[in-house]
Design a protein around this motif. Structure first.
Motif, PDB file in Angstrom:
ATOM      1  N   TYR A 180      52.811  38.828  38.180  1.00  0.00           N
ATOM      2  CA  TYR A 180      52.031  39.949  38.718  1.00  0.00           C
ATOM      3  C   TYR A 180      52.669  41.283  38.349  1.00  0.00           C
ATOM      4  N   ALA A 181      53.988  41.352  38.467  1.00  0.00           N
ATOM      5  CA  ALA A 181      54.695  42.603  38.163  1.00  0.00           C
ATOM      6  C   ALA A 181      54.575  42.975  36.693  1.00  0.00           C
ATOM      7  N   ASN A 182      54.422  41.964  35.825  1.00  0.00           N
ATOM      8  CA  ASN A 182      54.351  42.221  34.386  1.00  0.00           C
ATOM      9  C   ASN A 182      52.924  42.405  33.880  1.00  0.00           C
ATOM     10  N   CYS A 183      51.937  42.285  34.760  1.00  0.00           N
ATOM     11  CA  CYS A 183      50.539  42.429  34.366  1.00  0.00           C
ATOM     12  C   CYS A 183      50.124  43.895  34.329  1.00  0.00           C
ATOM     13  N   SER A 184      49.227  44.213  33.410  1.00  0.00           N
ATOM     14  CA  SER A 184      48.577  45.521  33.439  1.00  0.00           C
ATOM     15  C   SER A 184      47.528  45.523  34.548  1.00  0.00           C
ATOM     16  N   GLY A 185      46.987  46.695  34.857  1.00  0.00           N
ATOM     17  CA  GLY A 185      45.925  46.763  35.851  1.00  0.00           C
ATOM     18  C   GLY A 185      44.712  45.956  35.441  1.00  0.00           C
ATOM     19  N   GLY A 186      44.404  45.981  34.138  1.00  0.00           N
ATOM     20  CA  GLY A 186      43.271  45.218  33.651  1.00  0.00           C
ATOM     21  C   GLY A 186      43.471  43.723  33.809  1.00  0.00           C
ATOM     22  N   GLU A 187      44.703  43.253  33.562  1.00  0.00           N
ATOM     23  CA  GLU A 187      44.995  41.834  33.726  1.00  0.00           C
ATOM     24  C   GLU A 187      44.867  41.403  35.183  1.00  0.00           C
ATOM     25  N   VAL A 188      45.361  42.233  36.084  1.00  0.00           N
ATOM     26  CA  VAL A 188      45.266  41.904  37.509  1.00  0.00           C
ATOM     27  C   VAL A 188      43.798  41.745  37.905  1.00  0.00           C
ATOM     28  N   GLU A 189      42.936  42.662  37.443  1.00  0.00           N
ATOM     29  CA  GLU A 189      41.516  42.568  37.754  1.00  0.00           C
ATOM     30  C   GLU A 189      40.904  41.299  37.147  1.00  0.00           C
ATOM     31  N   ALA A 190      41.287  40.982  35.910  1.00  0.00           N
ATOM     32  CA  ALA A 190      40.721  39.813  35.240  1.00  0.00           C
ATOM     33  C   ALA A 190      41.111  38.524  35.960  1.00  0.00           C
ATOM     34  N   TRP A 191      42.404  38.398  36.304  1.00  0.00           N
ATOM     35  CA  TRP A 191      42.848  37.191  36.995  1.00  0.00           C
ATOM     36  C   TRP A 191      42.227  37.094  38.386  1.00  0.00           C
ATOM     37  N   ALA A 192      42.078  38.226  39.067  1.00  0.00           N
ATOM     38  CA  ALA A 192      41.443  38.200  40.388  1.00  0.00           C
ATOM     39  C   ALA A 192      39.997  37.740  40.279  1.00  0.00           C
ATOM     40  N   MET A 193      39.306  38.193  39.243  1.00  0.00           N
ATOM     41  CA  MET A 193      37.914  37.791  39.042  1.00  0.00           C
ATOM     42  C   MET A 193      37.822  36.279  38.836  1.00  0.00           C
ATOM     43  N   LEU A 194      38.766  35.724  38.091  1.00  0.00           N
ATOM     44  CA  LEU A 194      38.782  34.280  37.851  1.00  0.00           C
ATOM     45  C   LEU A 194      39.155  33.511  39.123  1.00  0.00           C
ATOM     46  N   GLN A 195      40.205  33.938  39.779  1.00  0.00           N
ATOM     47  CA  GLN A 195      40.729  33.193  40.923  1.00  0.00           C
ATOM     48  C   GLN A 195      39.760  33.158  42.100  1.00  0.00           C
ATOM     49  N   HIS A 196      38.957  34.196  42.263  1.00  0.00           N
ATOM     50  CA  HIS A 196      38.046  34.274  43.402  1.00  0.00           C
ATOM     51  C   HIS A 196      36.699  33.603  43.141  1.00  0.00           C
ATOM     52  N   ASP A 197      36.521  33.102  41.923  1.00  0.00           N
ATOM     53  CA  ASP A 197      35.262  32.447  41.554  1.00  0.00           C
ATOM     54  C   ASP A 197      35.480  30.931  41.569  1.00  0.00           C
ATOM     55  N   LYS A 198      35.262  30.309  42.724  1.00  0.00           N
ATOM     56  CA  LYS A 198      35.549  28.879  42.863  1.00  0.00           C
ATOM     57  C   LYS A 198      34.686  28.028  41.938  1.00  0.00           C
ATOM     58  N   GLU A 199      33.423  28.425  41.769  1.00  0.00           N
ATOM     59  CA  GLU A 199      32.550  27.645  40.884  1.00  0.00           C
ATOM     60  C   GLU A 199      33.064  27.672  39.448  1.00  0.00           C
ATOM     61  N   LEU A 200      33.563  28.818  39.016  1.00  0.00           N
ATOM     62  CA  LEU A 200      34.105  28.932  37.668  1.00  0.00           C
ATOM     63  C   LEU A 200      35.365  28.089  37.514  1.00  0.00           C
ATOM     64  N   VAL A 201      36.262  28.152  38.490  1.00  0.00           N
ATOM     65  CA  VAL A 201      37.492  27.350  38.426  1.00  0.00           C
ATOM     66  C   VAL A 201      37.151  25.865  38.394  1.00  0.00           C
ATOM     67  N   GLN A 202      36.164  25.443  39.180  1.00  0.00           N
ATOM     68  CA  GLN A 202      35.730  24.044  39.165  1.00  0.00           C
ATOM     69  C   GLN A 202      35.155  23.668  37.805  1.00  0.00           C
ATOM     70  N   ALA A 203      34.423  24.588  37.180  1.00  0.00           N
ATOM     71  CA  ALA A 203      33.870  24.319  35.846  1.00  0.00           C
ATOM     72  C   ALA A 203      34.985  24.152  34.822  1.00  0.00           C
ATOM     73  N   LEU A 204      36.025  24.954  34.934  1.00  0.00           N
ATOM     74  CA  LEU A 204      37.165  24.827  34.026  1.00  0.00           C
ATOM     75  C   LEU A 204      37.890  23.500  34.244  1.00  0.00           C
TER      76      LEU A 204
END
Length: 374
Positions: A180-204
């Motif tokens: 987290y400390a090494n992520c850019s602001g854009g990366e933090v937003e991207a990972w948050a978008m992925l992590q909060h989407d349970k249907e997407l994580v299940q699809a992966l």
């Protein structure tokens, strides 16, 4: 499912060429390259290429130019990539292809993580051709046959163990404090978008499970359009550092994902929604723009798929898994680009939505994009 952007080393685009940085130990470099190639390199005339590795066009005193690559990264990663590439070079040396030519390979120096190839003058990448609207459906068909032939290469006993990236395994659920400390602001937003989407994580997770149960073939595992070089009538496939025996859908999905991403990027770049439109009307305008761009590349994907099936053995669900990997390609590109940004743009979020549809609904999406049985 590596989220790291890996630039092609032999791209001929002028915006990827730069002046070569001074070498730390030029004498050692010259000796190593000369020992592998049998010719004398001229470091004064070297030209660099942008990428995650050190990449150079190296003129010689005795013959044509060389292409020299120094692998960069953590020691375990470099060793794994070196082993994979050398395993492929050994395989292709005894099983030459009819549909594509092999770039001349002179050898490797493990102590310096160096690889020496012949340089391909006047070559262009398939990515360049797509960007300039010179990529024809017939070329897509030919590249489908190229990839199909690769997937028919025999299995040989090689030691190319999978390198497991701890972050890649856990980041869909949570980032470590260090990551987290090494992520850019854009990366933090991207990972948050992925992590909060349970249907997407299940699809992966479903895609990973289906892929693990699928039959394996020789696979490139980092297929993008800039991995295809065209020089005259010859086609070359480059950058075999991720080679392994794996689900062929990974390569098919990578190729298809490139076309889908190109169409989506062009749609958002050219989108002009009139001010004052109702949300419903604006949504319809976006859908119409998307269909227009999809129509431009659907025949390319279909022709690629036809060519691929002419040479490869295709199992009953390959196109569904490939569509899932095409969807993942959007997130792969999203995460790579987010490294350099403080925030995700509206276009990046919109393109992630397209990738999400392919990942969560691959059975419905596959025929829509041109992956259907004859």
């Amino acid at each position: 499912m590596d989220a790291t952007e890996q630039a092609s080393p032999m791209t001929r685009s002028s915006d990827r060429v730069m002046q070569a940085a001074p070498l730390d130990r030029p004498d050692e470099f010259v000796r190593a390259v000369a020992a592998l190639s049998g010719v004398t390199p001229l470091v004064e005339g070297m030209q660099g290429y942008i990428g995650r590795n050190d990449n150079w066009r190296v003129p010689t005193a005795d013959a044509g130019d060389l292409f020299v690559k120094r692998l960069r990264g953590e020691e375990r990663q470099v060793e794994a990539r070196m082993n994979r590439l050398l395993a492929f070079q050994e395989l292709i040396a005894t099983h030459p292809q009819r549909e594509a030519k092999a770039v001349p390979f002179y050898g490797a120096d493990r102590s310096q993580s160096l690889l020496v190839f012949g340089h391909l003058p006047e070559s262009r990448t398939a990515s360049d051709l797509l960007g300039s609207d010179e990529f024809t459906p017939d070329l897509a068909h030919r590249l489908g046959r190229v990839l199909g032939e690769v997937h028919q290469l025999p299995k040989v006993p090689v030691d190319i163990k999978e390198f497991i990236d701890g972050k890649a395994l856990t980041a869909f659920y949570a980032l470590s404090p260090e990551d987290y400390a090494n992520c850019s602001g854009g990366e933090v937003e991207a990972w948050a978008m992925l992590q909060h989407d349970k249907e997407l994580v299940q699809a992966l997770e479903r895609l990973r499970s289906l892929s693990a149960d699928a039959g394996t073939t020789a696979t490139h595992c980092d297929i993008r359009l800039d991995q295809f070089l065209l020089a005259g009538d010859d086609v070359y496939v480059i950058d075999w550092e991720e080679f392994r025996y794996s689900d062929p859908a990974r390569d098919v999905g990578g190729f298809v994902g490139e076309f889908l991403h190109h169409a989506a990027a062009r749609m958002f770049a050219e989108l002009d929604v009139e001010a004052g439109l109702s949300p419903g009307a604006a949504h319809e305008a976006i859908l119409a723009a998307g269909e227009l761009q999809m129509e431009k590349i659907r025949s390319h994907i279909a022709r690629f798929w036809e060519g691929y099936q002419e040479l490869a053995e295709v199992d009953s669900s390959l196109e569904v898994r490939a569509t899932g990997y095409a969807g993942w390609h959007f997130f792969d590109r999203l995460l790579a680009g987010a490294v350099h940004g403080a925030r995700l743009t509206a276009a990046e979020r919109g393109m992630a939505g397209i990738g999400r549809n392919a990942l969560t609904q691959p059975e419905r999406f596959a025929p829509t994009i041109g992956l259907q049985r004859g």
